[in-house]
Write a protein that holds these residues in place. Structure first.
Motif, PDB file in Angstrom:
ATOM      1  N   ARG A  12      45.555   0.694  14.456  1.00  0.00           N
ATOM      2  CA  ARG A  12      46.928   1.193  14.374  1.00  0.00           C
ATOM      3  C   ARG A  12      47.389   1.799  15.686  1.00  0.00           C
ATOM      4  NH1 ARG A  12      48.650   5.407   9.714  1.00  0.00           N
ATOM      5  NH2 ARG A  12      47.995   3.629   8.439  1.00  0.00           N
ATOM      6  N   ARG A  13      46.596   2.738  16.231  1.00  0.00           N
ATOM      7  CA  ARG A  13      47.041   3.481  17.405  1.00  0.00           C
ATOM      8  C   ARG A  13      46.966   2.654  18.688  1.00  0.00           C
ATOM      9  NH1 ARG A  13      46.855   9.001  16.021  1.00  0.00           N
ATOM     10  NH2 ARG A  13      48.004   9.083  14.053  1.00  0.00           N
ATOM     11  N   VAL A  14      45.922   1.867  18.827  1.00  0.00           N
ATOM     12  CA  VAL A  14      45.763   1.074  20.046  1.00  0.00           C
ATOM     13  C   VAL A  14      46.509  -0.249  19.920  1.00  0.00           C
ATOM     14  CG1 VAL A  14      44.116  -0.022  21.608  1.00  0.00           C
ATOM     15  CG2 VAL A  14      43.547   2.157  20.522  1.00  0.00           C
ATOM     16  N   GLY A  15      46.442  -0.848  18.718  1.00  0.00           N
ATOM     17  CA  GLY A  15      47.111  -2.132  18.522  1.00  0.00           C
ATOM     18  C   GLY A  15      48.590  -2.077  18.814  1.00  0.00           C
ATOM     19  N   GLU A  16      49.239  -0.967  18.443  1.00  0.00           N
ATOM     20  CA  GLU A  16      50.686  -0.872  18.657  1.00  0.00           C
ATOM     21  C   GLU A  16      51.040  -0.697  20.134  1.00  0.00           C
ATOM     22  OE1 GLU A  16      51.086   3.938  17.669  1.00  0.00           O
ATOM     23  OE2 GLU A  16      51.726   2.448  16.200  1.00  0.00           O
ATOM     24  N   ARG A  17      50.066  -0.356  20.961  1.00  0.00           N
ATOM     25  CA  ARG A  17      50.308  -0.195  22.404  1.00  0.00           C
ATOM     26  C   ARG A  17      50.198  -1.511  23.155  1.00  0.00           C
ATOM     27  NH1 ARG A  17      47.497   5.456  23.966  1.00  0.00           N
ATOM     28  NH2 ARG A  17      47.103   4.374  25.904  1.00  0.00           N
ATOM     29  N   ILE A  18      49.662  -2.530  22.538  1.00  0.00           N
ATOM     30  CA  ILE A  18      49.422  -3.805  23.218  1.00  0.00           C
ATOM     31  C   ILE A  18      50.560  -4.773  22.918  1.00  0.00           C
ATOM     32  CG2 ILE A  18      47.883  -5.791  23.401  1.00  0.00           C
ATOM     33  CD1 ILE A  18      45.585  -3.917  22.647  1.00  0.00           C
ATOM     34  N   GLN A  19      51.277  -5.162  23.927  1.00  0.00           N
ATOM     35  CA  GLN A  19      52.371  -6.114  23.804  1.00  0.00           C
ATOM     36  C   GLN A  19      52.058  -7.339  24.671  1.00  0.00           C
ATOM     37  OE1 GLN A  19      54.923  -5.627  21.693  1.00  0.00           O
ATOM     38  NE2 GLN A  19      54.080  -3.614  21.141  1.00  0.00           N
ATOM     39  N   VAL A  20      52.129  -8.506  24.058  1.00  0.00           N
ATOM     40  CA  VAL A  20      51.905  -9.762  24.793  1.00  0.00           C
ATOM     41  C   VAL A  20      53.241 -10.485  24.890  1.00  0.00           C
ATOM     42  CG1 VAL A  20      50.680 -11.957  24.829  1.00  0.00           C
ATOM     43  CG2 VAL A  20      49.535  -9.912  23.935  1.00  0.00           C
ATOM     44  N   SER A  21      53.702 -10.726  26.099  1.00  0.00           N
ATOM     45  CA  SER A  21      55.020 -11.332  26.309  1.00  0.00           C
ATOM     46  C   SER A  21      54.952 -12.846  26.151  1.00  0.00           C
ATOM     47  CB  SER A  21      55.557 -10.981  27.694  1.00  0.00           C
ATOM     48  OG  SER A  21      54.817 -11.667  28.698  1.00  0.00           O
ATOM     49  N   GLU A  22      56.110 -13.447  25.908  1.00  0.00           N
ATOM     50  CA  GLU A  22      56.187 -14.911  25.818  1.00  0.00           C
ATOM     51  C   GLU A  22      55.795 -15.552  27.144  1.00  0.00           C
ATOM     52  OE1 GLU A  22      56.822 -16.626  22.983  1.00  0.00           O
ATOM     53  OE2 GLU A  22      56.708 -14.626  22.090  1.00  0.00           O
ATOM     54  N   GLN A  23      56.129 -14.905  28.246  1.00  0.00           N
ATOM     55  CA  GLN A  23      55.775 -15.451  29.556  1.00  0.00           C
ATOM     56  C   GLN A  23      54.261 -15.474  29.742  1.00  0.00           C
ATOM     57  OE1 GLN A  23      57.321 -13.269  32.883  1.00  0.00           O
ATOM     58  NE2 GLN A  23      56.929 -14.911  34.340  1.00  0.00           N
ATOM     59  N   GLU A  24      53.578 -14.429  29.279  1.00  0.00           N
ATOM     60  CA  GLU A  24      52.119 -14.398  29.372  1.00  0.00           C
ATOM     61  C   GLU A  24      51.493 -15.517  28.542  1.00  0.00           C
ATOM     62  OE1 GLU A  24      50.619  -9.907  29.860  1.00  0.00           O
ATOM     63  OE2 GLU A  24      52.019 -10.181  28.205  1.00  0.00           O
ATOM     64  N   ILE A  25      52.062 -15.767  27.370  1.00  0.00           N
ATOM     65  CA  ILE A  25      51.561 -16.856  26.525  1.00  0.00           C
ATOM     66  C   ILE A  25      51.757 -18.189  27.235  1.00  0.00           C
ATOM     67  CG2 ILE A  25      51.875 -18.083  24.337  1.00  0.00           C
ATOM     68  CD1 ILE A  25      52.653 -15.384  23.097  1.00  0.00           C
ATOM     69  N   ASN A  26      52.946 -18.379  27.826  1.00  0.00           N
ATOM     70  CA  ASN A  26      53.216 -19.628  28.555  1.00  0.00           C
ATOM     71  C   ASN A  26      52.228 -19.825  29.696  1.00  0.00           C
ATOM     72  OD1 ASN A  26      55.380 -20.068  26.870  1.00  0.00           O
ATOM     73  ND2 ASN A  26      56.906 -19.348  28.326  1.00  0.00           N
ATOM     74  N   HIS A  27      51.953 -18.746  30.429  1.00  0.00           N
ATOM     75  CA  HIS A  27      51.034 -18.842  31.552  1.00  0.00           C
ATOM     76  C   HIS A  27      49.633 -19.216  31.078  1.00  0.00           C
ATOM     77  CE1 HIS A  27      53.631 -16.180  34.409  1.00  0.00           C
ATOM     78  NE2 HIS A  27      54.022 -17.436  34.375  1.00  0.00           N
ATOM     79  N   TYR A  28      49.206 -18.625  29.969  1.00  0.00           N
ATOM     80  CA  TYR A  28      47.876 -18.958  29.461  1.00  0.00           C
ATOM     81  C   TYR A  28      47.818 -20.411  28.998  1.00  0.00           C
ATOM     82  CZ  TYR A  28      43.605 -19.166  26.831  1.00  0.00           C
ATOM     83  OH  TYR A  28      42.372 -19.559  26.374  1.00  0.00           O
ATOM     84  N   LEU A  29      48.856 -20.853  28.282  1.00  0.00           N
ATOM     85  CA  LEU A  29      48.855 -22.214  27.747  1.00  0.00           C
ATOM     86  C   LEU A  29      48.779 -23.269  28.848  1.00  0.00           C
ATOM     87  CD1 LEU A  29      51.429 -21.825  24.850  1.00  0.00           C
ATOM     88  CD2 LEU A  29      49.026 -22.440  24.610  1.00  0.00           C
TER      89      LEU A  29
ATOM     90  N   THR B 189      51.809 -27.053  15.005  1.00  0.00           N
ATOM     91  CA  THR B 189      50.811 -26.960  16.062  1.00  0.00           C
ATOM     92  C   THR B 189      51.250 -26.009  17.170  1.00  0.00           C
ATOM     93  OG1 THR B 189      50.123 -29.227  15.588  1.00  0.00           O
ATOM     94  CG2 THR B 189      49.423 -28.277  17.692  1.00  0.00           C
ATOM     95  N   ALA B 190      52.471 -26.176  17.654  1.00  0.00           N
ATOM     96  CA  ALA B 190      52.923 -25.362  18.790  1.00  0.00           C
ATOM     97  C   ALA B 190      52.989 -23.889  18.422  1.00  0.00           C
ATOM     98  CB  ALA B 190      54.293 -25.854  19.267  1.00  0.00           C
ATOM     99  N   SER B 191      53.607 -23.559  17.287  1.00  0.00           N
ATOM    100  CA  SER B 191      53.734 -22.152  16.905  1.00  0.00           C
ATOM    101  C   SER B 191      52.373 -21.569  16.543  1.00  0.00           C
ATOM    102  CB  SER B 191      54.710 -21.999  15.740  1.00  0.00           C
ATOM    103  OG  SER B 191      54.291 -22.743  14.616  1.00  0.00           O
TER     104      SER B 191
ATOM    105  N   VAL C 270      47.023 -17.758  20.792  1.00  0.00           N
ATOM    106  CA  VAL C 270      46.939 -17.243  22.157  1.00  0.00           C
ATOM    107  C   VAL C 270      47.370 -15.786  22.197  1.00  0.00           C
ATOM    108  CG1 VAL C 270      47.896 -17.443  24.483  1.00  0.00           C
ATOM    109  CG2 VAL C 270      47.204 -19.494  23.243  1.00  0.00           C
ATOM    110  N   ARG C 271      48.421 -15.444  21.457  1.00  0.00           N
ATOM    111  CA  ARG C 271      48.876 -14.049  21.416  1.00  0.00           C
ATOM    112  C   ARG C 271      47.728 -13.148  20.940  1.00  0.00           C
ATOM    113  NH1 ARG C 271      53.931 -12.215  21.325  1.00  0.00           N
ATOM    114  NH2 ARG C 271      54.734 -14.262  20.725  1.00  0.00           N
ATOM    115  N   GLN C 272      47.029 -13.590  19.886  1.00  0.00           N
ATOM    116  CA  GLN C 272      45.923 -12.804  19.352  1.00  0.00           C
ATOM    117  C   GLN C 272      44.774 -12.716  20.347  1.00  0.00           C
ATOM    118  OE1 GLN C 272      44.706 -14.035  15.445  1.00  0.00           O
ATOM    119  NE2 GLN C 272      42.845 -12.800  15.475  1.00  0.00           N
TER     120      GLN C 272
END
Length: 436
Positions: free
Chosen positions: A155-172, A398-400, A406-408
């Motif tokens: 709860r406390r740490v998970g809510e601090r972690i934000q993964v942006s769409e740009q980061e997902i694109n870069h990883y993919l 598949t895409a979503s 990747v977000r996870q």
């Protein structure tokens, strides 16, 4: 118990559930009362006793021994273990202050899972614990505490972690992602050239031409026909077809976009030194496909509230169901009577629903209906539903699905680092007095 299982059990004996939950801590177990005990630290308004510290030290020694690790000097080990005990105490305090708890049903399910993983039922597992010289009630509470710390961290740490769409694109579009998935892309390309040092007016005019071409593509014109007539790219006379390539073999300008597209989708315009580009994803191949069955449904909800108890809500839902059976439409009745504000105006329309989107009771009832069928009233936490299935389809998610994975993955990679940062913060903001 086999040799491998016994080794696993020794690790549990040393670590409790920490390894199973992915935690790096071992939480406090209340020690057996001793005639002599002394205070070693005060954390907030809680005392940490010598007996707790000694039991934790014994657990750590067992863990190090199981791993074949030589322990550091006794005073250094004691200092390390005391600090971890203080951090665990702070976390348990915060969990209690937040009203968090692990109920007996959840705890028992976890204990059963541990027992099954060791090839035992719960009764045999508890006897094994007792045979190892541990009190099962204390072990059980240790598991509860470790689960509570895990829940607090999520709860406390998970809510601090934000993964942006740009980061997902870069990883993919990264080598790691491509190697994992083995995907290839067939891409169409249109290039509108620019001179070596274009004026702002030339750049603006070229972008305007690209936007006009993009509008024609989005309106349904054939990409390859437009590429032959308009592109200055190397493959223009082949309809702009770049052939099958991995994302790594595509120009980096395109790669971040291609991995987000579905076949037939366009992207651009993009600027590069050679000009302005438009692309279309023509086809993909390779990689696992993720197909799900979606249901298009509508419903009406009769909620339980201050004016209507459960029995009254059920009776009203049954009356509305009878009216549907007599010839009225669920859509008309939903507009008049449904207590679901999100779907009422659209006649209870829920759109295409994927597995897991609805509460379990609703989803189970919906999946049992044939297309066109209307359910009997169904109870959920929201009240009583009458559900109608309008259509079903198999959808390629598949895409979503890949993006969610990747977000996870990216969030999990940051989790441990963020936990350490958060632990330093809560340690610094909690009053602690070390006595010995």
């Amino acid at each position: 118990m086999g040799k491998q299982q016994y080794a696993e059990w020794n690790r549990w004996r040393a670590l409790g559930l920490g390894l199973l939950l992915g935690l790096s801590v071992m939480t406090t177990v209340q020690a057996e009362p001793r005639l002599l005990d002394r205070l070693v630290a005060v954390v907030g308004n809680e005392a940490v006793m010598e007996s707790e510290l000694e039991q934790r030290l014994e657990q750590v020694r067992l863990q190090l021994n199981d791993r074949g690790v030589r322990p550091p000097p006794a005073d250094q080990l004691r200092q390390q273990v005391l600090e971890r005990l203080i951090l665990d105490t702070i976390q348990l305090q915060q969990a209690r202050q937040a009203g968090m708890r692990i109920d007996d049903q959840t705890l028992n399910a976890t204990l059963n899972r541990i027992a099954q993983q060791n090839g035992l039922d719960l009764r045999s597992f508890s006897r094994q614990i007792e045979a190892e010289g541990l009190d099962f009630a204390q072990f059980r509470e240790q598991i509860r505490q470790e689960m509570l710390i895990g829940q607090l961290r999520q709860r406390r740490v998970g809510e601090r972690i934000q993964v942006s769409e740009q980061e997902i694109n870069h990883y993919l579009s990264s080598p790691e992602a491509m190697e994992r998935e083995g995907r290839e892309f067939r891409v169409g390309h249109i290039l509108l050239p620019l001179p070596e040092n274009p004026t702002p007016e030339q750049t603006s005019q070229t972008f305007a031409r690209a936007e006009a071409l993009l509008a024609r593509l989005n309106a349904g014109e054939d990409f390859q026909t437009l590429a032959v007539s308009s592109s200055s790219g190397d493959q223009a006379l082949r309809g702009g077809d770049l052939g099958w390539r991995s994302a790594l073999a595509l120009p980096s300008l395109f790669a971040d976009q291609v991995v987000t597209l579905r076949p037939g989708q366009n992207a651009g315009p993009f600027r590069s030194p050679s000009g302005v580009h438009l692309i279309q994803l023509l086809e993909t191949r390779g990689g696992a496909q993720h197909l799900v069955q979606q249901t298009r449904a509508r419903h009406l909800l009769v909620a339980v509230n201050a004016l209507r108890d459960d029995a009254q809500a059920q009776a009203e839902a049954r009356a509305l169901h009878a009216r549907i059976q007599a010839g009225e439409t669920l859509a008309d009745l939903a507009r008049q009577y449904s207590d679901d504000p999100g779907s009422r105006q659209s006649g209870g329309e829920l759109g295409w629903v994927s597995p897991g989107q609805m509460v379990p009771e609703f989803e189970q009832a919906m999946q049992q209906l044939a297309v066109g069928e209307v359910s009997q009233p169904v109870r959920s936490a929201f009240g009583w539903h009458v559900i109608q299935v309008e259509a079903r389809r198999e959808a390629d998610m598949t895409a979503s699905h890949r993006r969610q994975q990747v977000r996870q993955l990216l969030a999990e990679r940051r989790f441990e680092e963020e936990v350490e940062r958060w632990l330093r913060e809560i340690r610094a903001t909690t009053w602690v007095e070390v006595r010995g």
